[in-house]
Motif scaffolding. Structure first.
Motif, short mmCIF file in Angstrom:
data_model
loop_
_atom_site.label_atom_id
_atom_site.label_comp_id
_atom_site.label_asym_id
_atom_site.label_seq_id
_atom_site.Cartn_x
_atom_site.Cartn_y
_atom_site.Cartn_z
N THR A 169 0.91 -1.12 -0.06
CA THR A 169 0.04 0.15 -0.07
C THR A 169 0.88 1.21 -0.03
O THR A 169 2.00 1.25 0.12
N ILE A 170 0.39 2.36 -0.06
CA ILE A 170 1.15 3.64 -0.04
C ILE A 170 1.71 3.70 1.43
O ILE A 170 2.81 4.13 1.13
N GLU A 171 1.25 3.35 2.30
CA GLU A 171 1.50 3.76 3.52
C GLU A 171 2.81 2.63 3.90
O GLU A 171 3.80 3.24 4.50
N ASN A 172 2.67 1.62 3.47
CA ASN A 172 3.95 0.66 3.82
C ASN A 172 5.08 0.63 2.68
O ASN A 172 5.98 -0.17 2.76
N SER A 173 4.92 1.32 1.76
CA SER A 173 5.96 1.19 0.58
C SER A 173 6.89 2.41 0.59
O SER A 173 7.67 2.61 -0.18
N PHE A 174 6.76 3.23 1.67
CA PHE A 174 7.69 4.36 1.94
C PHE A 174 9.09 3.95 1.90
O PHE A 174 10.07 4.74 1.89
N LYS A 220 5.24 11.51 3.44
CA LYS A 220 4.10 11.40 4.58
C LYS A 220 3.64 12.40 4.91
O LYS A 220 2.32 12.28 5.07
N ILE A 221 4.20 13.67 4.78
CA ILE A 221 3.17 14.80 5.08
C ILE A 221 2.39 15.01 3.84
O ILE A 221 0.90 15.56 4.58
N ILE A 222 2.44 14.69 2.93
CA ILE A 222 1.36 14.99 1.66
C ILE A 222 0.24 13.92 2.07
O ILE A 222 -0.98 14.27 1.97
N PHE A 223 0.71 12.73 2.37
CA PHE A 223 -0.11 11.64 2.46
C PHE A 223 -1.08 11.79 3.43
O PHE A 223 -2.50 11.78 3.71
N LYS A 224 -0.69 12.31 4.65
CA LYS A 224 -1.46 12.81 5.81
C LYS A 224 -2.37 13.89 5.58
O LYS A 224 -3.51 14.02 6.07
#
Length: 146
Positions: A109-114, A126-130
């Protein structure tokens, strides 16, 4: 004992090692209840690039064959065994093992592929995603970047 033959992965033979080659058409050379020996041609598998003959790996009779119009790599193609032998349990066990293998694969997912990005990019993303997450869940009509 009943054995199954699955759709093989022709990707390396046909020059696409990164993804399985889809089967467009199956032309059966044998019917249900026909006797087959190891090495006998049982069907032709047609792809966009080639038509390939598939041989049996077992001696016995064709107990069941896949007549679906859309098949994929690793789908059961046919069951070979003794005449009249029950084979439904082998299909169920195989399908359960395939489901279990899919469940063991990690979800991307987007969250765990950072972790694939550099630290600086990670922080920015992370900032943009939040912000996007808050933006989509917030019911207010005004937004600020504080």
């Amino acid at each position: 004992m009943a054995n199954f033959i699955t759709i093989p992965d022709f990707s390396t033979e046909l020059g696409s090692p990164d993804k399985p080659v889809p089967i467009i058409k199956i032309t059966w050379l044998k019917k249900v209840n026909d006797a087959v020996k190891n090495g006998d041609a049982i069907c032709e598998l047609e792809t966009e690039r080639a038509t390939l003959e598939l041989e049996s790996f077992y001696d016995g009779y064709i107990l069941s064959k896949n007549d679906k119009t859309e098949v994929r790599y690793n789908d059961i193609l046919c069951i070979v065994g003794n005449k009249g032998e029950p084979y439904t349990q082998i299909i169920n066990d195989y399908e359960k093992s395939r489901i279990n293998e899919k469940l063991k694969q990690p979800l991307y997912t987007i969250e765990n592929s950072f972790e694939t990005f550099s630290n600086r990019k990670i922080d920015l993303i992370k900032i943009i995603f939040k912000w996007l997450k808050n933006f989509s869940s917030n019911k207010k009509s005004t937004y600020s970047f504080s």
